[in-house]
Design a protein around this motif. Structure first.
Motif, PDB file in Angstrom:
ATOM      1  N   SER A 157       0.826  -1.218   0.000  1.00 53.32           N
ATOM      2  CA  SER A 157       0.000   0.000   0.000  1.00 53.32           C
ATOM      3  C   SER A 157       0.855   1.261   0.000  1.00 53.32           C
ATOM      4  O   SER A 157       0.489   2.275   0.629  1.00 53.32           O
ATOM      5  CB  SER A 157      -0.944   0.003   1.215  1.00 53.32           C
ATOM      6  N   GLY A 158       2.000   1.205  -0.667  1.00 49.12           N
ATOM      7  CA  GLY A 158       2.858   2.386  -0.773  1.00 49.12           C
ATOM      8  C   GLY A 158       3.705   2.675   0.436  1.00 49.12           C
ATOM      9  O   GLY A 158       4.400   3.694   0.481  1.00 49.12           O
ATOM     10  N   ALA A 159       3.670   1.789   1.444  1.00 51.18           N
ATOM     11  CA  ALA A 159       4.452   1.986   2.667  1.00 51.18           C
ATOM     12  C   ALA A 159       5.818   1.312   2.545  1.00 51.18           C
ATOM     13  O   ALA A 159       5.997   0.362   1.775  1.00 51.18           O
ATOM     14  CB  ALA A 159       3.702   1.431   3.873  1.00 51.18           C
ATOM     15  N   TYR A 160       6.777   1.811   3.334  1.00 52.01           N
ATOM     16  CA  TYR A 160       8.136   1.286   3.299  1.00 52.01           C
ATOM     17  C   TYR A 160       8.687   1.130   4.699  1.00 52.01           C
ATOM     18  O   TYR A 160       8.233   1.768   5.659  1.00 52.01           O
ATOM     19  CB  TYR A 160       9.061   2.228   2.519  1.00 52.01           C
ATOM     20  N   GLU A 190      10.236 -12.271   4.554  1.00 47.67           N
ATOM     21  CA  GLU A 190      10.054 -12.687   3.160  1.00 47.67           C
ATOM     22  C   GLU A 190       8.583 -12.621   2.756  1.00 47.67           C
ATOM     23  O   GLU A 190       8.253 -12.203   1.638  1.00 47.67           O
ATOM     24  CB  GLU A 190      10.604 -14.090   2.957  1.00 47.67           C
ATOM     25  N   GLU A 191       7.702 -13.020   3.676  1.00 46.66           N
ATOM     26  CA  GLU A 191       6.261 -12.976   3.397  1.00 46.66           C
ATOM     27  C   GLU A 191       5.799 -11.540   3.158  1.00 46.66           C
ATOM     28  O   GLU A 191       5.071 -11.251   2.197  1.00 46.66           O
ATOM     29  CB  GLU A 191       5.493 -13.575   4.574  1.00 46.66           C
ATOM     30  N   ILE A 192       6.217 -10.625   4.037  1.00 52.21           N
ATOM     31  CA  ILE A 192       5.817  -9.219   3.917  1.00 52.21           C
ATOM     32  C   ILE A 192       6.314  -8.621   2.607  1.00 52.21           C
ATOM     33  O   ILE A 192       5.559  -7.985   1.865  1.00 52.21           O
ATOM     34  CB  ILE A 192       6.363  -8.401   5.113  1.00 52.21           C
ATOM     35  N   PHE A 193       7.592  -8.835   2.307  1.00 54.98           N
ATOM     36  CA  PHE A 193       8.181  -8.223   1.118  1.00 54.98           C
ATOM     37  C   PHE A 193       7.647  -8.849  -0.173  1.00 54.98           C
ATOM     38  O   PHE A 193       7.415  -8.150  -1.165  1.00 54.98           O
ATOM     39  CB  PHE A 193       9.708  -8.322   1.173  1.00 54.98           C
ATOM     40  N   GLU A 194       7.439 -10.160  -0.163  1.00 58.34           N
ATOM     41  CA  GLU A 194       6.905 -10.817  -1.356  1.00 58.34           C
ATOM     42  C   GLU A 194       5.482 -10.362  -1.646  1.00 58.34           C
ATOM     43  O   GLU A 194       5.119 -10.127  -2.804  1.00 58.34           O
ATOM     44  CB  GLU A 194       6.962 -12.335  -1.181  1.00 58.34           C
ATOM     45  N   GLU A 195       4.667 -10.246  -0.606  1.00 59.62           N
ATOM     46  CA  GLU A 195       3.287  -9.785  -0.803  1.00 59.62           C
ATOM     47  C   GLU A 195       3.246  -8.349  -1.327  1.00 59.62           C
ATOM     48  O   GLU A 195       2.305  -7.955  -2.023  1.00 59.62           O
ATOM     49  CB  GLU A 195       2.499  -9.889   0.504  1.00 59.62           C
ATOM     50  N   ALA A 196       4.286  -7.566  -1.010  1.00 56.61           N
ATOM     51  CA  ALA A 196       4.360  -6.179  -1.480  1.00 56.61           C
ATOM     52  C   ALA A 196       5.017  -6.081  -2.851  1.00 56.61           C
ATOM     53  O   ALA A 196       5.155  -4.978  -3.399  1.00 56.61           O
ATOM     54  CB  ALA A 196       5.122  -5.333  -0.474  1.00 56.61           C
ATOM     55  N   GLY A 197       5.443  -7.221  -3.418  1.00 55.58           N
ATOM     56  CA  GLY A 197       6.020  -7.217  -4.753  1.00 55.58           C
ATOM     57  C   GLY A 197       7.529  -7.210  -4.794  1.00 55.58           C
ATOM     58  O   GLY A 197       8.119  -6.961  -5.852  1.00 55.58           O
TER      59      GLY A 197
END
Length: 205
Positions: A157-160, A190-197
């Motif tokens: 959602s555009g967050a970093y 890995e789950e968080i980053f993969e879901e964010a693309g």
């Protein structure tokens, strides 16, 4: 391969320098060396790493500095940053990314900086080249942390968040909203980053 090290104590063999100069061009070319010679060049860092994986090679910049290599990082690494600038203090997440990087590196944030996307703003704000690592696996991205660079990672959602270290169990991140450190297990990160693309940005000299 070293098991653990502290940031800014890399051996001279890596040829990494802290002497930065202003980059006039945004275009980057990455070179893969394997079998004793240059195999191929790429405009995409992620593509260069994929090719280097297959040839057990190394990825170098045009200045002949190693940016990535197979089995070329310590198993434990931390940038040792204790204080962070939150998004609220900085005036937004992207400015928080810029200010935290500049504070860590000892650079001045440009006056009247125009904020757009993360990559474009990094390109304008830093006296070195921005690096788009989007599409890379987390394990490969950590080579930048090992080479003493902060990595900005998309969390959806555009967050970093910022990646500032790792060990064999956890990935060390900074929540930009709070400005506080947040450690995740490897599987959770890995789950968080993969879901964010798998959206990652850093910088190179």
């Amino acid at each position: 391969v070293p098991i653990t090290q502290t940031a800014r104590t890399m051996s001279e063999g890596y040829g990494i320098t802290r002497e930065y100069t202003q980059q006039g061009e945004r275009a980057q070319v990455y070179y893969v060396y394997a079998y004793g010679h240059m195999e191929k060049s790429f405009s995409s860092f992620a593509d260069a790493v994929d090719f280097a994986h297959d040839s057990a090679g190394i990825v170098m910049s045009g200045a002949k500095k190693i940016l990535w290599q197979c089995d070329g990082r310590a198993y434990i690494w931390s940038l040792g940053i204790e204080d962070f600038i939150s998004a609220e203090e900085a005036g937004g997440e992207i400015m928080s990314i810029i200010q935290n990087i500049c504070s860590y590196e000892g650079w001045k944030v440009p006056d009247d900086l125009k904020v757009s996307g993360v990559y474009d703003t990094l390109s304008l704000a830093l006296p070195v080249s921005a690096a788009d690592l989007t599409g890379m696996e987390l394990d490969d991205v950590l080579h930048f942390v090992y080479r003493d660079r902060i990595v900005a990672a998309g969390t959806g959602s555009g967050a970093y968040c910022l990646i500032t270290g790792y060990d064999t169990l956890y990935i060390y991140t900074v929540d930009l909203e709070s400005g506080q450190r947040q450690d995740y297990s490897w599987s959770k990160a890995e789950e968080i980053f993969e879901e964010a693309g798998n959206v990652f940005y850093s910088y190179i000299d």
